[in-house]
Design an enzyme around this catalytic site. Structure first.
Site, PDB file in Angstrom:
ATOM      1  CD  GLN A  32      23.092  66.891  38.539  1.00 17.34           C
ATOM      2  OE1 GLN A  32      22.922  65.889  39.204  1.00 17.34           O
ATOM      3  NE2 GLN A  32      24.131  67.698  38.723  1.00 17.34           N
ATOM      4  CG  ASP A 139      33.197  60.879  37.269  1.00 16.91           C
ATOM      5  OD1 ASP A 139      32.390  60.940  38.206  1.00 16.91           O
ATOM      6  OD2 ASP A 139      33.719  59.811  36.897  1.00 16.91           O
ATOM      7  CG  ASP A 158      28.168  67.456  49.991  1.00 15.20           C
ATOM      8  OD1 ASP A 158      27.065  66.883  49.998  1.00 15.20           O
ATOM      9  OD2 ASP A 158      28.301  68.665  50.238  1.00 15.20           O
TER      10      ASP A 158
HETATM   11  N1  SAM Z   1      23.660  67.615  50.498  1.00 12.48           N
HETATM   12  C1  SAM Z   1      22.887  67.216  49.400  1.00 12.48           C
HETATM   13  C2  SAM Z   1      22.414  65.806  49.386  1.00 12.48           C
HETATM   14  O1  SAM Z   1      23.088  64.876  49.839  1.00 12.48           O
HETATM   15  O2  SAM Z   1      21.278  65.601  48.897  1.00 12.48           O
HETATM   16  C3  SAM Z   1      23.499  67.616  48.119  1.00 12.48           C
HETATM   17  C4  SAM Z   1      24.919  67.493  47.931  1.00 12.48           C
HETATM   18  S1  SAM Z   1      25.592  68.240  46.494  1.00 12.48           S
HETATM   19  C5  SAM Z   1      24.357  69.207  45.768  1.00 12.48           C
HETATM   20  C6  SAM Z   1      25.699  66.810  45.468  1.00 12.48           C
HETATM   21  C7  SAM Z   1      26.496  67.116  44.233  1.00 12.48           C
HETATM   22  O3  SAM Z   1      27.161  65.941  43.782  1.00 12.48           O
HETATM   23  C8  SAM Z   1      25.657  67.585  43.037  1.00 12.48           C
HETATM   24  O4  SAM Z   1      25.918  68.933  42.803  1.00 12.48           O
HETATM   25  C9  SAM Z   1      26.107  66.692  41.890  1.00 12.48           C
HETATM   26  O5  SAM Z   1      26.242  67.373  40.670  1.00 12.48           O
HETATM   27  C10 SAM Z   1      27.422  66.153  42.426  1.00 12.48           C
HETATM   28  N2  SAM Z   1      27.841  64.894  41.813  1.00 12.48           N
HETATM   29  C11 SAM Z   1      27.068  63.829  41.490  1.00 12.48           C
HETATM   30  N3  SAM Z   1      27.815  62.869  40.921  1.00 12.48           N
HETATM   31  C12 SAM Z   1      29.083  63.325  40.884  1.00 12.48           C
HETATM   32  C13 SAM Z   1      30.312  62.780  40.413  1.00 12.48           C
HETATM   33  N4  SAM Z   1      30.342  61.568  39.836  1.00 12.48           N
HETATM   34  N5  SAM Z   1      31.426  63.514  40.540  1.00 12.48           N
HETATM   35  C14 SAM Z   1      31.398  64.757  41.119  1.00 12.48           C
HETATM   36  N6  SAM Z   1      30.261  65.321  41.570  1.00 12.48           N
HETATM   37  C15 SAM Z   1      29.112  64.616  41.457  1.00 12.48           C
END
Ligand code: SAM
Length: 285
Positions: A32, A139, A158
């Site tokens: 991203q 992941d 989250d």
């Molecule tokens: N609280 C915020 C919101 O809901 O907009 C942000 C939450 S946090 C920053 C979300 C995180 O999920 C990101 O850092 C992203 O890289 C992570 N993420 C997205 N897809 C994922 C996956 N398949 N496995 C693990 N982490 C993931």
């Protein structure tokens, strides 16, 4: 200094803007695009693929509501898995409970964590300071597929929205693996999108439909997040055994003595009281 206006399209004809005093960082990772900004009113904030994630000003709302609600329903939770949550705010709140033994955090993009440690110490500053926290950079779907059954009392999803890397975290397969990874007392809380604008409402209903088929207890609760589209956002509460209101233990939670800026026992009950249009949406799903 010239202001740079950060603008996010909430839907194609509605926009949310913040005048940034500084564009602190811009980077594209294999997963991203990450941007960090500074601003007068919201303090520092960061976006992923142009969508608002966390601001210094209002992060306490989201992190209170994802963390304290399940601990007030099952205060005996000891083993916690966080999926996503790279800014560290959820881990920070969970780590405030001294009795919690382990906090595993599975974040797909290590750069989110490292940049939040640099630019957002308010949320990420403690990630490398609490020995109960273990970070896995992979992941979340792949992680829950291989985890031993009944490994966790609580899973907190989250995540970003169900587009891009977050897509797999809104699938039936993911929820089914989470169900197996939870103990018989297990609770899952997930970022459940919003009922207001069409695109988010569709995502919310899809998630509800899937979770309902996997968990015997599933409902949503609401909170007010000024920076998310419409400001009206939901978490999902899915559980094998505990009902969020019938099993609510306010006295036990209050005895932990945690000072919170958003969450409290009255709000716990109120958050599950849904507007009529949201009830109708969920009933018809
Ligand atoms: N609280 C915020 C919101 O809901 O907009 C942000 C939450 S946090 C920053 C979300 C995180 O999920 C990101 O850092 C992203 O890289 C992570 N993420 C997205 N897809 C994922 C996956 N398949 N496995 C693990 N982490 C993931």
């Amino acid at each position: 200094m010239a202001l740079k206006r950060y603008t996010e399209a909430w839907v194609d004809d509605v926009f949310f803007s913040i005048d940034a005093t500084e564009h602190l960082h811009h980077e594209t990772t294999p997963f991203q695009t990450i941007d960090f900004y500074a601003s007068k009113t919201f303090g520092r904030f960061f976006t992923l693929d142009g969508l608002m994630m966390v601001t210094e000003r209002d992060e306490f709302i989201y992190h209170d509501m994802i963390s304290h609600v399940p601990l007030a329903v099952n205060p005996a939770i000891k083993k916690v898995l966080i999926i996503g949550g790279g800014d560290g705010g959820t881990a920070r709140e969970i780590a405030r409970y001294k009795h919690i033994e382990t906090i595993d955090m599975v974040e797909i993009d290590e750069r989110v964590v490292r940049l939040c440690q640099q630019y957002l110490p308010i949320t990420a500053g403690m990630l490398d300071k609490d020995p109960r926290i273990t970070l896995y950079f992979e992941d979340g779907l792949a992680y829950v597929k291989q985890v031993a059954p009944a490994s966790y009392d609580l899973i907190l999803v989250d995540s970003t929205d169900p587009i891009g890397p977050g897509e797999g975290l809104f699938t039936q397969a993911f929820y089914t693996h989470c169900f197996k990874a939870l103990t018989d007392e297990g609770i899952l809380i997930n970022q459940h999108e919003s009922p207001f604008f069409d695109v988010y409402r569709e995502a919310m209903l899809k998630a509800h439909k899937k979770l309902k088929t996997v968990f015997p207890i599933h409902t949503v609760y609401q909170f007010h997040q000024p920076i998310y589209p419409s400001g009206h956002w939901l978490f999902g509460f899915a559980s094998k055994k505990y009902h969020p209101l019938q099993d609510h233990q306010p006295k036990t939670w209050e005895a932990f003595g945690l000072k919170t800026r958003y969450y409290n026992s009255d709000l716990h009950r109120g958050a599950f009281a849904l507007p009529s249009y949201v009830k109708d949406l969920l009933d018809h799903e």
